[in-house]
Design a protein around this motif. Structure first.
Motif, mmCIF file in Angstrom:
data_model
loop_
_atom_site.group_PDB
_atom_site.id
_atom_site.type_symbol
_atom_site.label_atom_id
_atom_site.label_comp_id
_atom_site.label_asym_id
_atom_site.label_seq_id
_atom_site.Cartn_x
_atom_site.Cartn_y
_atom_site.Cartn_z
ATOM 1 N N ASP A 472 -52.683 -104.415 -132.991
ATOM 2 C CA ASP A 472 -51.725 -105.472 -133.318
ATOM 3 C C ASP A 472 -50.384 -104.822 -133.668
ATOM 4 O OD1 ASP A 472 -50.399 -107.718 -134.042
ATOM 5 O OD2 ASP A 472 -51.819 -108.369 -135.584
ATOM 6 N N ASN A 474 -47.801 -106.258 -134.709
ATOM 7 C CA ASN A 474 -47.200 -106.849 -135.903
ATOM 8 C C ASN A 474 -47.570 -106.085 -137.173
ATOM 9 O OD1 ASN A 474 -46.087 -109.585 -134.744
ATOM 10 N ND2 ASN A 474 -48.140 -109.334 -133.893
ATOM 11 N N VAL A 630 -51.690 -106.855 -128.930
ATOM 12 C CA VAL A 630 -51.162 -108.101 -129.494
ATOM 13 C C VAL A 630 -49.652 -107.953 -129.590
ATOM 14 C CG1 VAL A 630 -51.220 -109.692 -131.442
ATOM 15 C CG2 VAL A 630 -53.287 -108.451 -130.794
ATOM 16 N N GLY A 633 -44.690 -110.880 -132.793
ATOM 17 C CA GLY A 633 -44.357 -112.282 -132.963
ATOM 18 C C GLY A 633 -45.508 -113.224 -132.758
ATOM 19 N N ARG A 634 -46.648 -112.725 -132.287
ATOM 20 C CA ARG A 634 -47.825 -113.565 -132.086
ATOM 21 C C ARG A 634 -48.904 -113.136 -133.062
ATOM 22 N NH1 ARG A 634 -50.238 -113.605 -126.248
ATOM 23 N NH2 ARG A 634 -48.072 -114.152 -125.856
ATOM 24 N N ILE A 651 -44.410 -114.851 -122.595
ATOM 25 C CA ILE A 651 -44.318 -116.115 -123.313
ATOM 26 C C ILE A 651 -43.169 -116.022 -124.307
ATOM 27 C CG2 ILE A 651 -45.493 -117.657 -124.913
ATOM 28 C CD1 ILE A 651 -48.070 -116.932 -123.614
ATOM 29 N N LEU A 653 -41.054 -116.226 -127.559
ATOM 30 C CA LEU A 653 -41.450 -116.190 -128.958
ATOM 31 C C LEU A 653 -40.430 -116.962 -129.783
ATOM 32 C CD1 LEU A 653 -42.420 -112.428 -129.221
ATOM 33 C CD2 LEU A 653 -43.868 -114.380 -128.639
#
Length: 676
Positions: A472, A474, A630, A633-634, A651, A653
């Motif tokens: 991830d 993030n 990942v 932002g998701r 996609i 964000l």
């Protein structure tokens, strides 16, 4: 003697690996033969040979240096039937062959020796079901940027990697054309690759230390070509001829296949997909136990021997770190099986390995009392030879043992007849690395079975499974920040470049926007710039003959090796005149799938982006980036982990700002109960 011949029991003298070669030697004679012995020998081996012209350098007696061309011959031979079983098929190639034969030799008294030989064929047996990756799909993609802010993307997909002779390879091509450029044709070829290895032919006494030279020959087997429009999905059926030989590998000869895809006449728009050719096709997975119990009748065990089947609960045996590896071991036996214990083990390890060649000196001893070596005038002398050192290290990731059956709980020491199912559950570590296959190392996981039988050979069965990572982005704060870099060049005039990317972490399938601001104060204009994504694989290993074992790794006594490869690259043309400024936008597309960044004690995978302006090393910039699963932002859901090979990077964000302090106070007060 009238006749001496060899006759095989098999029709046309055709056998399979592991089969017994039976036959007879027929001697037809009218009188007695005086002989010392009759010898029957079997021989099989691989032989490679070719010639090449090499450029050499020498110094004559007067000290003058000169270059000349010399013809060099390479050859090598490996015997496969010296205490070993037949492992490979009979084949003949342009620079090598694998042959098998039976020789008969009669040593007669006071007469010449009689010899006769007869060649037999060995057909291959390559079961694709025993190769885990043969049933996995294969996909790749390439992109093309014909104009600014436009992209043409091609995605190729093959449902499996293993095929047999006579099959057709289904290849689907998805075309996403966001430009006005037209795509002419797409050509697919089935290429046979022959790898030959041999040593230089020499009379040197230490020839076994000479390194092997490799020669690769590619041959086109079949071809198909189609025209395409701007954007559509095409289906190709590439035929494999029935006489095509299966894939095999020996020490000297390696036969492999690939599907080469080319778009138009541009060499940059080419893709290669490796495939495996066998003799037993890939079969669908067997039904689960609940389906097998609901069948109309019980299975017939009289027609089968003892079989061991390992099944995982996850489709295609794919797991993530920290997940439970569940499955069942099914033993089908036609009769009661004597055993002492049954163990189910899980094992995962990181392994690194390579060889390092070096030239060394050796002294040949003198023989002062031996007249065959020159008598008293024989002296020792130096000569050079090639030697290699092996480096290897192992790092244990997970090891666990489960014993579902033992003779202590079963006094009869027998596993009953029929289908015996033993479930197993193992826990993967949270920080275990993903599966990886590299040139000098690998990360592998498998579950194997050990059945200890009294007065008989132990039974071992193994099946591999795949571990995919969850990284991830993030959770890594530094990859969310933009990255900037400057490069300057002084050549009488000052020229500078400013490079920037919006963030330092990306996922497979994303497009990396690169901004290049150019201050051109040179005397000539600038016409193009290019960017590429480099993958660096760092290996560590220690010398094999040290006092430490391969799994006892020490960083102080290890060697390092790095393998670099270009994952994706692009080039853009423009013109910035002298004494002017300009900004250029580059779009680098990441392929999908792509191995994420990970690190272990002896193996590490990382990435960097290299931006060059007209191949000038002084105007070159590198950005270290992190590849995850990942995107930034998701938020990753807790119910289901994302799929490693399918990550949507395009996609948009939407990041909303947090509410003001006054808004948060109003919400809290509204939710409080009324005062009494």
């Amino acid at each position: 003697m009238d006749d001496l011949r060899i006759e095989y029991d098999a029709p046309n003298g055709v056998y399979f690996p592991g089969q017994a070669v039976t036959g007879k030697v027929v001697i037809q004679n009218r009188e007695w033969i005086k002989a010392r012995f009759l010898k029957i020998c079997i021989h099989g081996g691989a032989h490679t040979s070719w010639g090449d012209t090499e450029r050499r350098h020498r110094i004559d007696d007067k000290g003058r240096s000169e270059h000349y061309n010399e013809h060099v011959t390479y050859n090598a031979t490996v015997n496969y039937l010296s205490g070993e079983s037949i492992a490979w098929k009979s084949t003949d190639g342009q620079n090598g062959s694998v042959r098998y034969k039976i020789q008969v030799e009669i040593l007669r008294i006071k007469k010449s020796k009689m010899e006769v030989e007869k060649v037999f064929s060995v057909l291959p047996y390559v079961d694709l079901n025993s190769i885990p990756r043969a049933g996995l799909p294969l996909e790749d993609s390439i992109s093309w940027l014909p104009k600014k802010n436009t992209e043409v993307k091609f995605k190729f997909y093959i449902p499996k990697r293993g095929f047999v002779s006579g099959d057709t390879i289904p290849v689907s091509v998805d075309i996403e054309n966001g430009s006005s450029s037209k795509i002419s044709t797409i050509t697919m070829k089935l290429i046979q690759i022959n790898h030959f290895e041999a040593q230089q032919q020499t009379s040197h006494t230490a020839k076994e230390f000479f390194r092997f030279n490799r020669k690769n020959i590619e041959e086109e087997i079949s071809r198909i070509q189609k025209k395409c429009d701007t954007a559509e999905t095409l289906r190709f059926e590439l035929e494999i001829p029935k006489e095509t030989r299966p894939t095999f590998k020996t020490k000297l000869i390696h036969l492999a296949y690939k599907v080469a895809i080319s778009i138009g006449n541009d060499k940059k728009l080419e893709c290669e997909l490796p495939i495996i050719l066998g003799t037993v096709p890939v079969q669908p997975r067997p039904p689960s136990y609940s389906v097998a119990v609901g069948m109309s009748g019980p299975p017939c065990y009289e027609k089968m021997d003892h079989t061991y089947t390992i099944e995982f609960d996850q489709p295609n045996a794919i797991y993530v770190p920290g997940q439970l590896v569940r499955g069942t071991l099914t033993i089908y036996n036609a009769c009661a099986l004597n055993a002492l214990s049954l163990k189910i083990c899980i094992h995962g390890e990181v392994e690194t390995f390579w060889k390092k060649f070096a030239s060394k000196d050796r002294v040949k001893k003198a023989y002062p009392n031996d007249h065959t070596h020159g008598g008293p005038r024989s002296h020792g002398h130096y000569y050079k030879y090639s030697d290699h050192t092996k480096y290897t290290s192992k790092l244990n990731v997970v090891t666990a043992v489960s014993q579902p059956w033992s003779s202590i709980q079963n006094p009869t020491n027998k596993i009953p007849i029929g289908a015996n199912i033993f479930p197993f559950v193992f826990q993967l570590p949270v920080n275990c690395p993903p599966c990886f296959e590299g040139t000098h190392g690998s990360v592998r996981y498998h579950v194997h079975v050990e059945l200890n039988r009294p007065w008989s050979l132990d039974v071992e069965a193994k099946r591999s499974f795949t571990v995919i990572p969850i990284l991830d982005l993030n959770m890594i704060p530094k990859v969310m920040n933009p990255m900037l870099s400057n490069a300057c060049k002084h050549s009488g005039f000052l020229s500078s470049r400013e490079f920037s990317i919006p963030k330092g972490g990306y996922t497979p399938g994303e497009v990396i926007p690169i901004s290049v601001f150019i201050h051109n104060h040179a005397k000539k204009p600038i016409y193009y710039a290019k960017a590429k994504l480099m993958q660096h694989v760092h290996y560590q290993a220690q010398q094999e003959n040290t006092h430490m074992l391969p799994d006892e790794h020490c960083h102080k006594h290890c060697e390092h090796k790095t393998a670099e490869s270009v994952i994706s690259e692009m080039e853009k043309s423009f013109e910035i005149k002298c004494c002017s400024e300009g900004e250029v936008q580059l779009a680098l597309v990441l392929p999908n799938p792509l191995m994420p960044t990970f690190q272990t004690a002896i193996l590490e995978v990382d990435y960097c982006i290299i931006v060059e302006v007209e191949e000038d090393k002084k105007l070159r910039c590198e950005f270290p980036v992190t590849i995850g699963t990942v995107p930034i932002g998701r938020v990753m859901g807790l119910a289901r982990a994302p799929t490693y090979s399918i990550v949507e990077g395009d996609i948009p964000l939407v990041v909303e700002a947090p509410p003001e302090y006054q808004e948060r106070v109003e919400v809290v007060m509204a939710s409080a109960p009324p005062s009494e």
